[in-house]
Design a protein around this motif. Structure first.
Motif, mmCIF file in Angstrom:
data_model
loop_
_atom_site.group_PDB
_atom_site.id
_atom_site.type_symbol
_atom_site.label_atom_id
_atom_site.label_comp_id
_atom_site.label_asym_id
_atom_site.label_seq_id
_atom_site.Cartn_x
_atom_site.Cartn_y
_atom_site.Cartn_z
ATOM 1 N N UNK A 126 50.452 41.540 51.553
ATOM 2 C CA UNK A 126 50.882 42.908 51.267
ATOM 3 C C UNK A 126 50.896 43.110 49.755
ATOM 4 N N UNK A 127 50.269 44.188 49.300
ATOM 5 C CA UNK A 127 50.217 44.509 47.880
ATOM 6 C C UNK A 127 49.012 43.967 47.147
ATOM 7 N N UNK A 128 48.257 43.059 47.762
ATOM 8 C CA UNK A 128 47.030 42.572 47.133
ATOM 9 C C UNK A 128 46.006 43.708 47.087
ATOM 10 N N UNK A 152 45.439 39.262 43.667
ATOM 11 C CA UNK A 152 46.827 39.167 44.106
ATOM 12 C C UNK A 152 47.677 40.237 43.425
ATOM 13 N N UNK A 153 48.673 40.721 44.142
ATOM 14 C CA UNK A 153 49.535 41.793 43.646
ATOM 15 C C UNK A 153 50.099 41.474 42.269
ATOM 16 N N UNK A 154 50.623 40.274 42.090
ATOM 17 C CA UNK A 154 51.219 39.896 40.796
ATOM 18 C C UNK A 154 50.189 39.966 39.671
ATOM 19 N N UNK A 155 48.980 39.518 39.934
ATOM 20 C CA UNK A 155 47.922 39.569 38.922
ATOM 21 C C UNK A 155 47.530 41.013 38.625
ATOM 22 N N UNK A 156 47.417 41.832 39.660
ATOM 23 C CA UNK A 156 47.057 43.241 39.474
ATOM 24 C C UNK A 156 48.142 43.949 38.658
ATOM 25 N N UNK A 157 49.408 43.691 39.023
ATOM 26 C CA UNK A 157 50.528 44.299 38.303
ATOM 27 C C UNK A 157 50.562 43.869 36.846
ATOM 28 N N UNK A 158 50.039 42.666 36.565
ATOM 29 C CA UNK A 158 49.994 42.162 35.185
ATOM 30 C C UNK A 158 48.777 42.664 34.411
ATOM 31 N N UNK A 159 47.961 43.493 35.062
ATOM 32 C CA UNK A 159 46.829 44.110 34.360
ATOM 33 C C UNK A 159 45.463 43.566 34.696
ATOM 34 N N UNK A 160 45.379 42.552 35.570
ATOM 35 C CA UNK A 160 44.075 41.995 35.924
ATOM 36 C C UNK A 160 43.300 43.006 36.772
ATOM 37 N N UNK A 161 42.045 43.184 36.457
ATOM 38 C CA UNK A 161 41.152 44.052 37.230
ATOM 39 C C UNK A 161 39.872 43.297 37.485
#
Length: 172
Positions: A38-40, A162-171
């Protein structure tokens, strides 16, 4: 510069005809856990021609099902599951183990949450696919909804962030 303009124009025309699809989706259920949580975030890319971009066993695909207003499912809702059964095959589950044409399917190439259920033999028609979620106990997939036609498949999941990576700015 002119060639770049022509390439972009052709790409836009092809995409607008529904021949090429590119979508960004976010996991909202645990049906594909542990592969997609969830969130990925994921990208779904597809070419609507099985000769150009064939669907293969174990591909993770995004697809549409019939709208169901009571459940909040409309024509834009994209479901994500893994291709298990191909056109012309039979699929059966015995104590949670998948059998294709009577032979046990080796699913060791990906992590899954197994189930222990039995499902009777399903024949996959031409142009249809049998899909399962990786989290078998929590997945509403072909065991419940039936096979999915090629025309309903938008494309293959090509990237997962992963959600945490996306939230940290990874695209991508």
């Amino acid at each position: 510069m002119r060639l770049k303009f022509v390439a972009v124009t052709v790409g836009v025309l092809i995409a607008s005809c529904g021949y090429v699809g590119l979508h960004h989706a976010v996991g909202v259920t645990r049906s594909m856990s542990p592969t997609i949580e969830i969130g990925d975030h994921m990208s779904i890319f597809g070419i609507k021609d099985n000769d150009v971009d064939p669907i293969a066993r174990f591909d993770i695909v995004g697809y549409h099902r019939a709208p169901d207003a009571k459940r909040g499912i409309d024509e834009k809702t994209i479901f994500i599951h893994r291709i298990i059964g191909l056109p012309g095959e039979t699929v059966e589950l015995r104590n949670g183990t998948v059998f294709i044409n009577g032979k046990e399917l080796d699913e060791s190439s990906f992590d899954k949450v197994p189930a222990t259920e039995n499902r009777k033999l399903v024949s996959v028609s031409a142009g249809e696919y049998f899909l399962l979620g990786d989290n078998r106990p929590e997945s509403e997939d072909s065991r419940y909804t039936g096979t999915i036609g090629r025309s309903a498949i938008e494309g293959k999941v090509s990237n997962i962030i992963r959600k945490a990576d996306y939230d940290a700015g990874k695209r991508w």
